[in-house]
Design a protein around this motif. Sequence first.
Motif, PDB file in Angstrom:
ATOM      1  N   PRO A 135       0.833  -1.216   0.000  1.00 27.91           N
ATOM      2  CA  PRO A 135       0.000   0.000   0.000  1.00 27.91           C
ATOM      3  C   PRO A 135       0.860   1.255   0.000  1.00 27.91           C
ATOM      4  O   PRO A 135       1.989   1.260   0.504  1.00 27.91           O
ATOM      5  N   GLN A 136       0.310   2.327  -0.573  1.00 26.91           N
ATOM      6  CA  GLN A 136       1.064   3.590  -0.588  1.00 26.91           C
ATOM      7  C   GLN A 136       1.195   4.201   0.810  1.00 26.91           C
ATOM      8  O   GLN A 136       2.176   4.873   1.117  1.00 26.91           O
ATOM      9  N   PHE A 137       0.184   3.973   1.653  1.00 28.14           N
ATOM     10  CA  PHE A 137       0.220   4.484   3.026  1.00 28.14           C
ATOM     11  C   PHE A 137      -0.077   3.339   3.997  1.00 28.14           C
ATOM     12  O   PHE A 137      -0.999   2.550   3.768  1.00 28.14           O
ATOM     13  N   LEU A 138       0.674   3.290   5.082  1.00 35.36           N
ATOM     14  CA  LEU A 138       0.318   2.458   6.227  1.00 35.36           C
ATOM     15  C   LEU A 138       0.362   3.352   7.455  1.00 35.36           C
ATOM     16  O   LEU A 138       1.432   3.815   7.864  1.00 35.36           O
ATOM     17  N   CYS A 139      -0.815   3.612   8.020  1.00 31.11           N
ATOM     18  CA  CYS A 139      -0.942   4.484   9.181  1.00 31.11           C
ATOM     19  C   CYS A 139      -0.978   3.632  10.447  1.00 31.11           C
ATOM     20  O   CYS A 139      -1.882   2.808  10.608  1.00 31.11           O
ATOM     21  N   LEU A 140      -0.003   3.811  11.311  1.00 33.00           N
ATOM     22  CA  LEU A 140       0.093   3.038  12.542  1.00 33.00           C
ATOM     23  C   LEU A 140      -0.281   3.909  13.736  1.00 33.00           C
ATOM     24  O   LEU A 140       0.079   5.093  13.783  1.00 33.00           O
ATOM     25  N   GLN A 141      -0.983   3.312  14.696  1.00 30.98           N
ATOM     26  CA  GLN A 141      -1.301   4.011  15.941  1.00 30.98           C
ATOM     27  C   GLN A 141      -0.768   3.204  17.125  1.00 30.98           C
ATOM     28  O   GLN A 141      -0.540   2.005  17.026  1.00 30.98           O
ATOM     29  N   GLU A 142      -0.620   3.914  18.225  1.00 31.39           N
ATOM     30  CA  GLU A 142      -0.050   3.334  19.453  1.00 31.39           C
ATOM     31  C   GLU A 142       1.291   2.660  19.174  1.00 31.39           C
ATOM     32  O   GLU A 142       1.523   1.523  19.560  1.00 31.39           O
ATOM     33  N   VAL A 143       2.171   3.409  18.532  1.00 31.62           N
ATOM     34  CA  VAL A 143       3.498   2.845  18.245  1.00 31.62           C
ATOM     35  C   VAL A 143       4.331   2.738  19.519  1.00 31.62           C
ATOM     36  O   VAL A 143       5.243   1.927  19.607  1.00 31.62           O
ATOM     37  N   LYS A 144       4.037   3.575  20.504  1.00 30.62           N
ATOM     38  CA  LYS A 144       4.679   3.499  21.822  1.00 30.62           C
ATOM     39  C   LYS A 144       6.201   3.586  21.701  1.00 30.62           C
ATOM     40  O   LYS A 144       6.943   2.704  22.127  1.00 30.62           O
ATOM     41  N   ILE A 145       6.632   4.685  21.096  1.00 33.01           N
ATOM     42  CA  ILE A 145       8.054   5.001  20.978  1.00 33.01           C
ATOM     43  C   ILE A 145       8.277   6.357  21.644  1.00 33.01           C
ATOM     44  O   ILE A 145       7.557   7.315  21.365  1.00 33.01           O
ATOM     45  N   SER A 146       9.242   6.452  22.510  1.00 31.99           N
ATOM     46  CA  SER A 146       9.572   7.736  23.111  1.00 31.99           C
ATOM     47  C   SER A 146      10.105   8.689  22.047  1.00 31.99           C
ATOM     48  O   SER A 146      10.794   8.267  21.108  1.00 31.99           O
ATOM     49  N   SER A 147       9.780   9.966  22.198  1.00 38.25           N
ATOM     50  CA  SER A 147      10.275  10.956  21.237  1.00 38.25           C
ATOM     51  C   SER A 147      11.801  11.038  21.241  1.00 38.25           C
ATOM     52  O   SER A 147      12.409  11.483  20.266  1.00 38.25           O
ATOM     53  N   LYS A 148      12.429  10.577  22.323  1.00 42.25           N
ATOM     54  CA  LYS A 148      13.886  10.605  22.419  1.00 42.25           C
ATOM     55  C   LYS A 148      14.528   9.336  21.865  1.00 42.25           C
ATOM     56  O   LYS A 148      15.753   9.281  21.701  1.00 42.25           O
ATOM     57  N   ASP A 149      13.723   8.336  21.580  1.00 42.87           N
ATOM     58  CA  ASP A 149      14.256   7.033  21.169  1.00 42.87           C
ATOM     59  C   ASP A 149      14.427   6.978  19.652  1.00 42.87           C
ATOM     60  O   ASP A 149      13.661   6.349  18.927  1.00 42.87           O
ATOM     61  N   THR A 150      15.451   7.639  19.173  1.00 42.74           N
ATOM     62  CA  THR A 150      15.694   7.672  17.728  1.00 42.74           C
ATOM     63  C   THR A 150      16.150   6.309  17.214  1.00 42.74           C
ATOM     64  O   THR A 150      15.970   5.998  16.033  1.00 42.74           O
ATOM     65  N   GLY A 151      16.715   5.491  18.095  1.00 37.69           N
ATOM     66  CA  GLY A 151      17.166   4.164  17.664  1.00 37.69           C
ATOM     67  C   GLY A 151      16.008   3.296  17.217  1.00 37.69           C
ATOM     68  O   GLY A 151      16.070   2.653  16.161  1.00 37.69           O
TER      69      GLY A 151
END
Length: 362
Positions: free
Chosen positions: A81-97
Amino acid sequence: MSSPLKRSLSTTGRSISPPPLQRKIPRLTEHVSSTRAPPADHLRIFSWNVNGVGPLLQKQLSFSADSLSPLRTFLKRHHWPQFLCLQEVKISSKDTGTQRRLQAAANECASGGEPTYTIEYSLPRDKHNATGFGGKVHGVATLIRDDFGSRLRATRRPDWDLEGRVLIHELDMGLVVINGYWVNGTLDPYRDPETGRVIGTRHDHKLRFHQWMLDEVLRLERPGLHVILIGDMNIARARIDGHPNLRTSPVQHVQNRADFNAKFFTDENGLRAIDIFRHQHGDSRKYTYRPRGKNWGESGDRVDLIVVSRSLVDPLDAVADTDICDNAVDRGHSDHVPLWISLNMSKLSAKQHNRAQVDGSS
């Protein structure tokens, strides 16, 4: 003119759940597919509340000899699909890794001719209301297929959303896709984002979120843009959308449901939009929230929705198909299943071409 929609109207009482880090995604075989291969001129948008991205980063042997992550497997099985919209990814904004690892999982083992993806994120930045699990709470992400990226004019995060719930994608065909993880109403306190002072409950915040989203979409529609709201809206709209029961207690859930339906479907001064699954599938009973604490089929709620501008249906007739992948394989590690919409881009492009001709002759 399209037939009128059913206007009767839940939220669930689900509390915030931790990411299921140890949960495995079912091993898939090559023949498993939940969607058909689309025509080349169709734009397909998927949505999935994943309840944490950890399991999507695992290695899994599937599709013959390809060693793919569950995320890449999902994209391949559903024909890129051209878009896959994910919710509740539960990643901290500081967790770039983890953010980098998710993008790597979407693209690993890409063979010649297979699409690759770029990911946009909106992650929590509210220090008083989005701090659960060390900041790993809420959060949305949108995977955009790279060969479609040139059609994307802008991606933005609205100023009114500090909890990492909304991504707004504006396309060059007069279309706006809004990936949202809408507020779940509870009696937990809501604090002023600046002072930290308690100013109500999460139920109150849910109603404010409804108003902010309505105002945003009405502003977008005013110049003639078409809008698709997609994601987990934490509302089951009607009795048919809850199994075995629709939640009616405490009464605030009923009020939240009525407010949502009025603002987005029934009020003359509201959005007057279309719940596209109900529009195309009538009284079909499919659900998007499938709790893991019960046997499959014992309980379900249709709380993830695709809500579209009325103009996409009449006069454009641009919606080619839509459905819910209501099966245990597509639920994967999550407690939600994906849903999707397919649009005929040629009809959208024709409308934009006609508008450009009118503007050029005036």
